[in-house]
Design a protein around this motif. Structure first.
Motif, PDB file in Angstrom:
ATOM      1  N   GLN A 209     -50.182 -24.422 -63.368  1.00 31.96           N
ATOM      2  CA  GLN A 209     -51.217 -25.085 -64.429  1.00 31.96           C
ATOM      3  C   GLN A 209     -51.331 -25.839 -64.176  1.00 31.96           C
ATOM      4  OE1 GLN A 209     -48.862 -24.982 -67.932  1.00 31.96           O
ATOM      5  NE2 GLN A 209     -49.244 -22.619 -68.537  1.00 31.96           N
ATOM      6  N   SER A 210     -50.600 -27.278 -63.317  1.00 33.34           N
ATOM      7  CA  SER A 210     -50.315 -29.056 -62.584  1.00 33.34           C
ATOM      8  C   SER A 210     -51.762 -28.389 -62.332  1.00 33.34           C
ATOM      9  CB  SER A 210     -49.091 -29.315 -62.593  1.00 33.34           C
ATOM     10  OG  SER A 210     -48.685 -29.223 -64.127  1.00 33.34           O
ATOM     11  N   ALA A 211     -51.631 -27.265 -60.990  1.00 31.86           N
ATOM     12  CA  ALA A 211     -52.631 -27.749 -59.712  1.00 31.86           C
ATOM     13  C   ALA A 211     -53.682 -27.417 -60.314  1.00 31.86           C
ATOM     14  CB  ALA A 211     -52.442 -26.246 -58.920  1.00 31.86           C
ATOM     15  N   ASP A 212     -53.943 -26.305 -61.306  1.00 34.41           N
ATOM     16  CA  ASP A 212     -54.887 -25.635 -62.016  1.00 34.41           C
ATOM     17  C   ASP A 212     -56.559 -27.641 -62.280  1.00 34.41           C
ATOM     18  OD1 ASP A 212     -54.993 -23.361 -61.521  1.00 34.41           O
ATOM     19  OD2 ASP A 212     -54.305 -22.266 -63.706  1.00 34.41           O
ATOM     20  N   ASN A 213     -55.243 -28.021 -63.068  1.00 35.29           N
ATOM     21  CA  ASN A 213     -55.490 -28.959 -63.582  1.00 35.29           C
ATOM     22  C   ASN A 213     -55.762 -31.020 -62.745  1.00 35.29           C
ATOM     23  OD1 ASN A 213     -55.804 -28.123 -66.348  1.00 35.29           O
ATOM     24  ND2 ASN A 213     -53.544 -29.127 -66.782  1.00 35.29           N
ATOM     25  N   GLU A 214     -55.677 -30.476 -61.175  1.00 27.90           N
ATOM     26  CA  GLU A 214     -55.326 -31.272 -60.798  1.00 27.90           C
ATOM     27  C   GLU A 214     -56.739 -32.028 -60.105  1.00 27.90           C
ATOM     28  OE1 GLU A 214     -53.971 -30.472 -57.172  1.00 27.90           O
ATOM     29  OE2 GLU A 214     -52.244 -32.086 -56.674  1.00 27.90           O
ATOM     30  N   LEU A 215     -56.613 -33.025 -60.465  1.00 29.74           N
ATOM     31  CA  LEU A 215     -58.258 -33.463 -59.983  1.00 29.74           C
ATOM     32  C   LEU A 215     -58.060 -33.663 -57.938  1.00 29.74           C
ATOM     33  CD1 LEU A 215     -58.418 -35.976 -62.905  1.00 29.74           C
ATOM     34  CD2 LEU A 215     -59.869 -34.352 -62.508  1.00 29.74           C
ATOM     35  N   HIS A 216     -59.258 -34.296 -57.671  1.00 20.43           N
ATOM     36  CA  HIS A 216     -60.108 -33.914 -55.951  1.00 20.43           C
ATOM     37  C   HIS A 216     -60.682 -35.186 -56.456  1.00 20.43           C
ATOM     38  CE1 HIS A 216     -57.340 -30.362 -55.127  1.00 20.43           C
ATOM     39  NE2 HIS A 216     -58.499 -30.415 -56.273  1.00 20.43           N
ATOM     40  N   PHE A 217     -60.691 -35.750 -54.986  1.00 22.76           N
ATOM     41  CA  PHE A 217     -61.878 -37.050 -55.243  1.00 22.76           C
ATOM     42  C   PHE A 217     -63.560 -36.382 -54.814  1.00 22.76           C
ATOM     43  CE2 PHE A 217     -64.228 -39.200 -51.244  1.00 22.76           C
ATOM     44  CZ  PHE A 217     -64.469 -40.116 -52.042  1.00 22.76           C
ATOM     45  N   ARG A 218     -63.892 -36.656 -54.971  1.00 16.16           N
ATOM     46  CA  ARG A 218     -65.848 -36.330 -54.524  1.00 16.16           C
ATOM     47  C   ARG A 218     -66.270 -36.795 -54.296  1.00 16.16           C
ATOM     48  NH1 ARG A 218     -68.635 -32.009 -55.895  1.00 16.16           N
ATOM     49  NH2 ARG A 218     -67.762 -31.617 -57.743  1.00 16.16           N
ATOM     50  N   ASP A 219     -66.341 -39.045 -54.148  1.00 14.46           N
ATOM     51  CA  ASP A 219     -66.851 -39.606 -54.213  1.00 14.46           C
ATOM     52  C   ASP A 219     -66.536 -40.729 -55.011  1.00 14.46           C
ATOM     53  OD1 ASP A 219     -69.512 -40.971 -52.575  1.00 14.46           O
ATOM     54  OD2 ASP A 219     -70.888 -40.303 -54.193  1.00 14.46           O
ATOM     55  N   LEU A 220     -67.128 -41.741 -53.944  1.00  9.51           N
ATOM     56  CA  LEU A 220     -66.696 -43.309 -54.070  1.00  9.51           C
ATOM     57  C   LEU A 220     -67.790 -43.955 -54.109  1.00  9.51           C
ATOM     58  CD1 LEU A 220     -64.833 -45.708 -54.671  1.00  9.51           C
ATOM     59  CD2 LEU A 220     -64.675 -46.003 -51.893  1.00  9.51           C
ATOM     60  N   GLU A 221     -68.334 -45.651 -55.510  1.00  7.53           N
ATOM     61  CA  GLU A 221     -69.106 -46.664 -55.544  1.00  7.53           C
ATOM     62  C   GLU A 221     -68.093 -47.646 -55.613  1.00  7.53           C
ATOM     63  OE1 GLU A 221     -72.422 -45.522 -58.195  1.00  7.53           O
ATOM     64  OE2 GLU A 221     -72.045 -43.340 -58.701  1.00  7.53           O
ATOM     65  N   TRP A 222     -69.176 -48.330 -54.958  1.00  6.12           N
ATOM     66  CA  TRP A 222     -68.599 -49.330 -54.653  1.00  6.12           C
ATOM     67  C   TRP A 222     -69.115 -50.806 -55.074  1.00  6.12           C
ATOM     68  CZ3 TRP A 222     -68.638 -53.230 -51.161  1.00  6.12           C
ATOM     69  CH2 TRP A 222     -69.878 -53.402 -49.903  1.00  6.12           C
ATOM     70  N   ARG A 223     -69.050 -52.034 -54.828  1.00  6.75           N
ATOM     71  CA  ARG A 223     -69.820 -52.997 -55.400  1.00  6.75           C
ATOM     72  C   ARG A 223     -68.670 -54.505 -55.062  1.00  6.75           C
ATOM     73  NH1 ARG A 223     -70.935 -51.724 -60.717  1.00  6.75           N
ATOM     74  NH2 ARG A 223     -69.829 -53.939 -62.330  1.00  6.75           N
TER      75      ARG A 223
END
Length: 217
Positions: free
Chosen positions: A115-129
């Motif tokens: 259940q924890s793995a199903d809700n795990e967030l993965h990196f997709r993109d990064l914006e910075w300034r």
């Protein structure tokens, strides 16, 4: 098997292992309750009073038992492997109690981990300034650089190139995506980069690869 119990966990477990076997059984029950509902402060406080110790000592011991249960489940530890705990001065009776604790709750832990793995967030993109703080009430003239970042995370792993080609793949994506805003100074950012780069180097070693493979079985 002995390598599963880290030095800090071993120190916390030593407390309960110096107690009667009935106490170890009760602590195993507290650990199961911890997995289902989080730390039970009322029961831990009562246990600390009965054993004439501190709440933090009881809590740390329960957390060490939870770590032991999770690690044994992830690595599919067998009863034969588990017996090597004797090298850490665990008595045969204590090993038997702990093995019953580990083996009987393996299915529960596997379910929780899934259940924890199903809700795990993965990196997709990064914006910075890059921003600059030029004044404040206390200091009218200053030039303090600040890096603002926005992390785009997703609970689904999607090929970014495929997503750009297939616009329909973004339908309903809001349900799985999350944005996190961060601010940091250049010194902290440099330190963060160094830590991540070292982690990346470590991840390529045979030792870490073998450890990760055991979790993926």
């Amino acid at each position: 098997m002995a390598h599963l119990i880290k030095q800090e966990q071993d120190k916390h477990l030593k407390f309960v292992l110096n107690q009667p076997e009935e106490v170890l059984i009760e602590f195993c029950k507290l650990a199961i309750d911890y997995i289902n509902n989080g730390i039970n402060e009322k029961k831990c406080t009562a246990a600390s009073k009965n054993l004439e110790t501190t709440f933090d000592t009881v809590k740390s011991c329960v957390e060490a038992l939870v770590c032991l249960l999770i690690d044994c489940t992830k690595l599919h530890i067998t009863e034969e492997d588990f017996r090597s705990l004797g090298t850490l001065n665990f008595s045969p009776e204590q090993i038997a109690i702990l093995w019953q604790f580990v083996s009987s709750k393996r299915t529960l832990v596997e379910t929780v981990l899934k259940q924890s793995a199903d809700n795990e967030l993965h990196f997709r993109d990064l914006e910075w300034r890059l921003e600059a703080k030029v004044a404040s009430r206390a200091l009218h003239r200053q030039a303090t650089p600040v890096i603002a970042m926005k992390l785009h995370l997703d609970s689904e792993v999607v090929n970014e190139h495929k997503e750009k080609l297939d616009q329909e793949s973004t339908v309903g994506a809001e349900e799985t995506r999350k944005e996190v805003l961060l601010q940091t100074d250049p010194t902290s950012l440099v330190h963060l980069i160094q830590v991540l780069e070292q982690a990346l180097i470590d991840s390529k070693t045979h030792r870490v690869r073998n450890f990760v493979k055991s979790f993926q079985k």
